[in-house]
Enzyme design. Structure first.
Site, mmCIF file in Angstrom:
data_model
loop_
_atom_site.group_PDB
_atom_site.id
_atom_site.type_symbol
_atom_site.label_atom_id
_atom_site.label_comp_id
_atom_site.label_asym_id
_atom_site.label_seq_id
_atom_site.Cartn_x
_atom_site.Cartn_y
_atom_site.Cartn_z
ATOM 1 N N LYS A 168 38.948 46.943 -55.695
ATOM 2 C CA LYS A 168 38.961 48.081 -56.776
ATOM 3 C C LYS A 168 40.341 48.559 -56.509
ATOM 4 C CE LYS A 168 37.892 52.198 -58.458
ATOM 5 N NZ LYS A 168 37.425 52.574 -59.908
ATOM 6 N N LYS A 243 44.427 59.432 -56.411
ATOM 7 C CA LYS A 243 43.644 59.049 -55.610
ATOM 8 C C LYS A 243 43.672 57.655 -55.260
ATOM 9 C CE LYS A 243 38.689 58.596 -54.337
ATOM 10 N NZ LYS A 243 37.330 58.840 -54.677
HETATM 11 P P1 NAD Z 1 31.875 64.086 -59.125
HETATM 12 O O1 NAD Z 1 32.834 64.915 -58.051
HETATM 13 O O2 NAD Z 1 31.760 64.284 -60.173
HETATM 14 O O3 NAD Z 1 30.749 63.661 -58.059
HETATM 15 C C1 NAD Z 1 30.483 63.544 -56.784
HETATM 16 C C2 NAD Z 1 29.207 64.268 -56.483
HETATM 17 O O4 NAD Z 1 28.873 64.162 -55.140
HETATM 18 C C3 NAD Z 1 29.187 65.938 -56.703
HETATM 19 O O5 NAD Z 1 28.321 66.070 -57.614
HETATM 20 C C4 NAD Z 1 29.121 66.431 -55.249
HETATM 21 O O6 NAD Z 1 28.322 67.852 -55.386
HETATM 22 C C5 NAD Z 1 28.337 65.328 -54.678
HETATM 23 N N1 NAD Z 1 28.091 65.563 -53.235
HETATM 24 C C6 NAD Z 1 29.369 65.683 -52.384
HETATM 25 N N2 NAD Z 1 28.947 65.657 -51.014
HETATM 26 C C7 NAD Z 1 27.846 65.514 -50.962
HETATM 27 C C8 NAD Z 1 26.517 65.354 -50.093
HETATM 28 N N3 NAD Z 1 26.905 65.770 -48.906
HETATM 29 N N4 NAD Z 1 25.610 65.254 -50.251
HETATM 30 C C9 NAD Z 1 25.078 65.169 -51.812
HETATM 31 N N5 NAD Z 1 25.932 65.181 -52.711
HETATM 32 C C10 NAD Z 1 27.172 65.457 -52.303
HETATM 33 O O7 NAD Z 1 32.712 62.616 -58.776
HETATM 34 P P2 NAD Z 1 32.598 61.331 -59.710
HETATM 35 O O8 NAD Z 1 33.752 61.211 -60.939
HETATM 36 O O9 NAD Z 1 31.112 60.945 -60.068
HETATM 37 O O10 NAD Z 1 33.100 60.225 -58.798
HETATM 38 C C11 NAD Z 1 32.330 59.579 -57.885
HETATM 39 C C12 NAD Z 1 32.950 58.466 -57.053
HETATM 40 O O11 NAD Z 1 33.518 57.505 -58.257
HETATM 41 C C13 NAD Z 1 34.666 58.757 -56.445
HETATM 42 O O12 NAD Z 1 34.602 58.039 -55.315
HETATM 43 C C14 NAD Z 1 35.416 58.395 -57.584
HETATM 44 O O13 NAD Z 1 36.728 58.038 -57.306
HETATM 45 C C15 NAD Z 1 34.781 57.153 -58.260
HETATM 46 N N6 NAD Z 1 34.989 56.649 -59.891
HETATM 47 C C16 NAD Z 1 35.082 57.637 -60.703
HETATM 48 C C17 NAD Z 1 35.449 57.548 -61.882
HETATM 49 C C18 NAD Z 1 35.379 58.295 -62.870
HETATM 50 O O14 NAD Z 1 35.860 57.952 -64.197
HETATM 51 N N7 NAD Z 1 34.915 59.695 -62.761
HETATM 52 C C19 NAD Z 1 35.674 56.115 -62.284
HETATM 53 C C20 NAD Z 1 35.501 54.977 -61.064
HETATM 54 C C21 NAD Z 1 35.164 55.442 -59.826
#
Ligand code: NAD
Length: 295
Positions: A168, A243
């Site tokens: 990734k 990030k």
């Molecule tokens: P986000 O911040 O929207 O979602 C993360 C969720 O995790 C939040 O809803 C938060 O409340 C929850 N969370 C945090 N700690 C927690 C806990 N202890 N227990 C339960 N829930 C908890 O982020 P996202 O955009 O959904 O991204 C998630 C992952 O995917 C990240 O690692 C990001 O780098 C990766 N990612 C994101 C994208 C994108 O376009 N958004 C693309 C590829 C990869």
């Protein structure tokens, strides 16, 4: 029917969990944020009152969390509550070292594990067309594949523990560098009086061809679906690019790999982010590149 627990229902996890429900799986979900839990309920998932109670009786657990520290903390909480012989899959993008630690934690509890970060963004999460890059033992990967297939269209086994995260960050380092290169080419073309369309027509079928140009063109016009046509609304936010480029730099330092362009791309995106553009799509970097010409 496989029963699945899903922890982390944010921009990515919410629609991914909804796709598992649509595929007929019994999903029990948990997130710290009430609005996310309510959305998952509306999408047809059962809601638990904690991560540990969500995983009770689940055959497969999926986590989709912000960073390595969240994954290690949640896995430490839920692994003791999971059934021996069950499977845990982390789809978050995290550092390779934390991913390896998470695999070791799971092994200590007799639970199979896969790191499976994704490419494809929120659009891919909603459409169920994500690419999953997987690390872990062959048996664990084979068990994870049918679950991941309900949320994505390409599932690749990249190697042992942490190999998915390695793939990734290498991929996204290419993406960050290539988007800046394409933006510099358009900014130079503008100074030289060359039209966007002319440069696109030549470069998209010549040796300058790459995804940042042909699928995600940073100027409006040539690729109607690219965020440039929508005032650079993400898409893939610049803060997430910072990030991923930082994870790549951390891994490069730890492994002793020289990545000068990756390092420079990280600095350029950090400057863009610090100027208040963290929520702008990463292809908006072309604005920053144009600004550099003016200084
Ligand atoms: P986000 O911040 O929207 O979602 C993360 C969720 O995790 C939040 O809803 C938060 O409340 C929850 N969370 C945090 N700690 C927690 C806990 N202890 N227990 C339960 N829930 C908890 O982020 P996202 O955009 O959904 O991204 C998630 C992952 O995917 C990240 O690692 C990001 O780098 C990766 N990612 C994101 C994208 C994108 O376009 N958004 C693309 C590829 C990869």
């Amino acid at each position: 029917m496989t029963s699945i627990a899903f922890i982390g229902l944010g921009n990515m996890g919410g629609p991914m969990a909804a796709n598992l429900v649509k595929a007929g799986r019994k999903v029990t979900a948990f997130d710290l944020v009430e609005a996310s839990r309510n959305q998952a309920k509306a999408d047809g998932a059962g809601i638990a009152d904690s991560a540990a109670s969500a995983v009770k009786g689940a055959e497969v657990v999926v986590t989709m969390l912000p960073a390595g520290k969240h994954v290690l903390s949640v896995w430490s909480e839920i692994l003791p509550a999971m059934a021996k012989g069950s499977l845990i899959i982390d789809c978050s993008t995290i550092d390779v070292e934390s991913a390896k630690q998470a695999h070791a934690l799971a092994a200590n509890h007799g639970i199979a594990s896969v790191d499976a970060p994704v490419s494809g963004g929120t659009g891919g999460a909603k459409a169920g067309t994500l690419t999953f890059m997987c690390g872990g033992e062959g048996k664990a990967f084979e068990a994870a594949k049918p679950v991941l297939e309900k949320m994505g269209k390409k599932i690749v086994h990249c190697g042992g523990a942490g190999a998915g995260q390695a793939a990734k960050i290498c991929n996204n380092m290419i993406l960050g560098v290539s988007m800046i290169a394409v933006s510099e080419a358009f900014a130079l073309a503008e100074k030289l009086g060359l039209s966007h369309q002319a440069l696109f027509e030549v470069a998209s079928t010549s040796s300058g061809q790459c995804w940042s140009l042909t699928s995600y063109c940073p100027v409006p016009g040539p690729v109607p679906t690219s965020p440039a046509n929508n005032d650079y609304k993400p898409g893939f936010a610049s803060a997430l690019m910072v990030k991923d480029l930082t994870l790549a730099q951390d891994a490069a330092k730890a492994a002793g790999a020289a990545t000068p362009l990756g390092k420079h791309a990280q600095e350029i995106y950090k400057d863009f982010d610090a100027a208040g553009n963290g929520g702008v799509d990463f292809s908006g970097i072309i604005r920053h590149v144009r600004d550099l010409s003016r200084t």
